[in-house]
Design a protein around this motif. Structure first.
Motif, PDB file in Angstrom:
ATOM      1  N   PRO A 128       0.790  -1.224   0.000  1.00  0.00           N
ATOM      2  CA  PRO A 128       0.000   0.000   0.000  1.00  0.00           C
ATOM      3  C   PRO A 128       0.829   1.284   0.000  1.00  0.00           C
ATOM      4  O   PRO A 128       0.423   2.280  -0.595  1.00  0.00           O
ATOM      5  CB  PRO A 128      -0.829  -0.131   1.284  1.00  0.00           C
ATOM      6  N   VAL A 129       1.979   1.284   0.678  1.00  0.00           N
ATOM      7  CA  VAL A 129       2.855   2.458   0.633  1.00  0.00           C
ATOM      8  C   VAL A 129       3.354   2.696  -0.791  1.00  0.00           C
ATOM      9  O   VAL A 129       3.431   3.836  -1.258  1.00  0.00           O
ATOM     10  CB  VAL A 129       4.032   2.298   1.617  1.00  0.00           C
ATOM     11  N   ALA A 130       3.686   1.616  -1.496  1.00  0.00           N
ATOM     12  CA  ALA A 130       4.121   1.764  -2.893  1.00  0.00           C
ATOM     13  C   ALA A 130       3.020   2.383  -3.736  1.00  0.00           C
ATOM     14  O   ALA A 130       3.258   3.324  -4.510  1.00  0.00           O
ATOM     15  CB  ALA A 130       4.527   0.405  -3.459  1.00  0.00           C
TER      16      ALA A 130
ATOM     17  N   VAL B 245       5.227  -5.631 -10.292  1.00  0.00           N
ATOM     18  CA  VAL B 245       6.066  -5.420  -9.115  1.00  0.00           C
ATOM     19  C   VAL B 245       5.507  -6.286  -7.998  1.00  0.00           C
ATOM     20  O   VAL B 245       4.345  -6.143  -7.605  1.00  0.00           O
ATOM     21  CB  VAL B 245       6.087  -3.939  -8.686  1.00  0.00           C
ATOM     22  N   GLU B 246       6.337  -7.200  -7.486  1.00  0.00           N
ATOM     23  CA  GLU B 246       5.887  -8.173  -6.497  1.00  0.00           C
ATOM     24  C   GLU B 246       6.727  -8.076  -5.220  1.00  0.00           C
ATOM     25  O   GLU B 246       7.950  -7.957  -5.277  1.00  0.00           O
ATOM     26  CB  GLU B 246       5.979  -9.583  -7.065  1.00  0.00           C
TER      27      GLU B 246
ATOM     28  N   ALA C 281       9.706  -0.182  -4.109  1.00  0.00           N
ATOM     29  CA  ALA C 281       8.800  -0.780  -5.086  1.00  0.00           C
ATOM     30  C   ALA C 281       8.227   0.282  -6.017  1.00  0.00           C
ATOM     31  O   ALA C 281       8.081   0.054  -7.224  1.00  0.00           O
ATOM     32  CB  ALA C 281       7.676  -1.523  -4.376  1.00  0.00           C
ATOM     33  N   ALA C 282       7.901   1.441  -5.466  1.00  0.00           N
ATOM     34  CA  ALA C 282       7.422   2.540  -6.310  1.00  0.00           C
ATOM     35  C   ALA C 282       8.503   2.972  -7.289  1.00  0.00           C
ATOM     36  O   ALA C 282       8.235   3.218  -8.475  1.00  0.00           O
ATOM     37  CB  ALA C 282       6.979   3.714  -5.439  1.00  0.00           C
ATOM     38  N   ALA C 283       9.748   3.059  -6.801  1.00  0.00           N
ATOM     39  CA  ALA C 283      10.863   3.409  -7.685  1.00  0.00           C
ATOM     40  C   ALA C 283      11.035   2.361  -8.774  1.00  0.00           C
ATOM     41  O   ALA C 283      11.290   2.692  -9.947  1.00  0.00           O
ATOM     42  CB  ALA C 283      12.148   3.548  -6.870  1.00  0.00           C
ATOM     43  N   ALA C 284      10.880   1.087  -8.414  1.00  0.00           N
ATOM     44  CA  ALA C 284      11.012   0.005  -9.401  1.00  0.00           C
ATOM     45  C   ALA C 284       9.920   0.100 -10.456  1.00  0.00           C
ATOM     46  O   ALA C 284      10.170  -0.096 -11.654  1.00  0.00           O
ATOM     47  CB  ALA C 284      10.962  -1.345  -8.699  1.00  0.00           C
TER      48      ALA C 284
END
Length: 445
Positions: free
Chosen positions: A213-215, A303-304, A355-358
């Motif tokens: 959820p943060v991502a 993204v996992e 994860a957001a960056a990815a």
């Protein structure tokens, strides 16, 4: 630190003057460099957003992250308020640290099914006193394995050296912080002409608790249309829904049914990013393999996230931030009379921002080169990265959060929340709306 992190995420060298981190690290207690990790991971995500702007011909400017603000963002669930009042606490059931015959073990029982599993494993009623009495008669390892076998979540406290010698710790030794792999070839897909980094990008979020959820929340802050998918029959933690739902929409889809799975396939066919934190193999068992996802939506970025890593004997084990801290030696490092966790759910939050960056890195590759991509992250790998940053002086300062909050209306009420951290002059991040009630939206883009 940031240069190395950026290189590991993207394979690129950090542009001179691309980012600045302001403020000292003595803003959170303990010896681990949590504030530094917070600043670096938030900076990496903000830089990734800036690179999307650059692709659209917009100069992103110099990214800046204030360490105090980053530290507050890593504790956002502690600060969120609804109409001035704190929402219910996150911890529940039999959750807690228990002294075993030979050490300590943590039970994670915030969800009813995990609470029931712990009771079955220990043969007790729903009573913390009964749990303490039962655990005290057994070894920490025995309690951990019994609870896990019953379908619950637990972790015995280990030292750092014990974790490094453990087969799962060894499995992580050579694992990258973020593992990027291409799934399939597809034509390049240019970004929209939006003046926001993720304007026009559709994100399908199948996550729970904090990291995933943060991502999604971070992607929403940079303009993505984030649709969080849950299910009416699954339990939720109200505080986390309120805190991590900022900027998103929320819908229910029951993947136990053929109709629900068909609905998800229709959503995938329109999505740019699929962000998911089901246990490894769970989504694929329903037919949603990376290869089939790329067939349904050429150019998708998958993204996992998981707890303990994507290989090794614990790859499919249920886990949460607090359990990974126990298992990997973090909680033991400064333990005196009991385990001492980090001053934030830092593995969750850092993994979310990474994860957001990815996701944004994958979108940039898709726009420049084409292809569908998969990125794998794990809380335990993030913990290994945090450990690699070394230690700071074990200070006891409490964080000053003055001036770090904004307000938004929501169906829950008027929300007071930590403002989006990270400054991007070309298009500063913000949340356009407050958190939705779970399932209040239609499952469509």
């Amino acid at each position: 630190m940031l240069g190395e992190l950026w290189r590991s995420l993207t394979g690129d060298e950090l542009r001179p003057g691309a980012a600045v981190i302001e403020g000292g690290e003595a803003v959170l207690p303990g010896p681990f460099r949590v504030a530094a990790a917070a600043s670096a991971s938030i900076a990496a995500a903000t830089l990734a957003a800036g690179e999307l702007l650059r692709l659209n011909g917009i100069e992103p400017g110099t990214v800046s992250v204030d360490t105090r603000h980053a530290a507050a963002a890593f504790r956002s669930e502690q600060y969120v308020r609804v109409d001035g009042e704190a929402p219910p606490g996150v911890w529940g059931g039999l959750s807690g640290d228990y002294r075993a015959a030979d050490g300590w073990v943590k039970l994670h029982c915030n969800y009813p099914k995990h609470n029931a599993a712990a009771r079955r494993a220990l043969g007790i009623p729903d009573s913390a006193d009964a749990a303490a009495e039962a655990v005290a008669k057994r070894t920490a390892w025995d309690v951990q394995e019994a609870v896990v076998e019953a379908g619950g979540a637990a972790a015995a406290m280990r030292t750092r050296d014990e974790w490094l010698a453990h087969p799962q710790g060894q499995a992580l030794a050579d694992a990258p912080l973020v593992e990027f792999t291409p799934i399939a070839h597809s034509p390049a897909r240019p970004l929209s002409t939006s003046d926001r980094p993720l304007g026009g990008v559709r994100v399908l979020e199948l996550t729970h608790v904090i990291a995933g959820p943060v991502a999604g929340r971070a992607l929403a802050a940079h303009g993505a249309d984030v649709l969080q998918i849950g299910a009416a029959h699954l339990p939720r933690l109200r505080t986390l829904d309120i805190d991590t739902g900022l900027g998103k929409r929320s819908a229910f889809v029951d993947l136990r049914t053929g109709e629900g799975r068909a609905r998800l396939w229709r959503l995938i066919a329109e999505a740019d990013v699929l962000l998911q934190s089901y246990r490894p193999g769970a989504l694929a068992a329903l037919g949603f393999t990376p290869e089939k996802l790329a067939e349904a939506r050429p150019g998708i970025v998958l993204v996992e996230l998981d707890a303990y890593g994507w290989s090794g004997p614990w790859a499919r084990r249920r886990g949460f931030d607090s359990l990974v801290q126990m298992a990997s030696g973090i909680a033991a490092e400064t333990a005196v009379d009991k385990p001492r966790p980090l001053p934030a759910q830092a593995l969750d939050h850092a993994t979310g921002w990474l994860a957001a960056a990815a996701a944004m890195t994958g979108l940039r590759r898709r726009a420049a080169e084409g292809g569908s991509y998969r990125a794998l992250l794990a809380l335990a790998s993030t913990g290994r990265w945090l450990d690699s940053l070394g230690r700071k002086e074990n200070t006891t300062e409490e964080l000053d959060t003055t001036g770090l909050f904004d307000e938004l209306d929501s169906p829950f009420g008027r929300l007071t929340h930590v403002r989006v951290p990270g400054t991007l002059p070309g298009a500063n991040p913000f949340w356009a709306q407050g958190s939705p009630l779970p399932g209040e939206d239609t499952a469509e883009f």
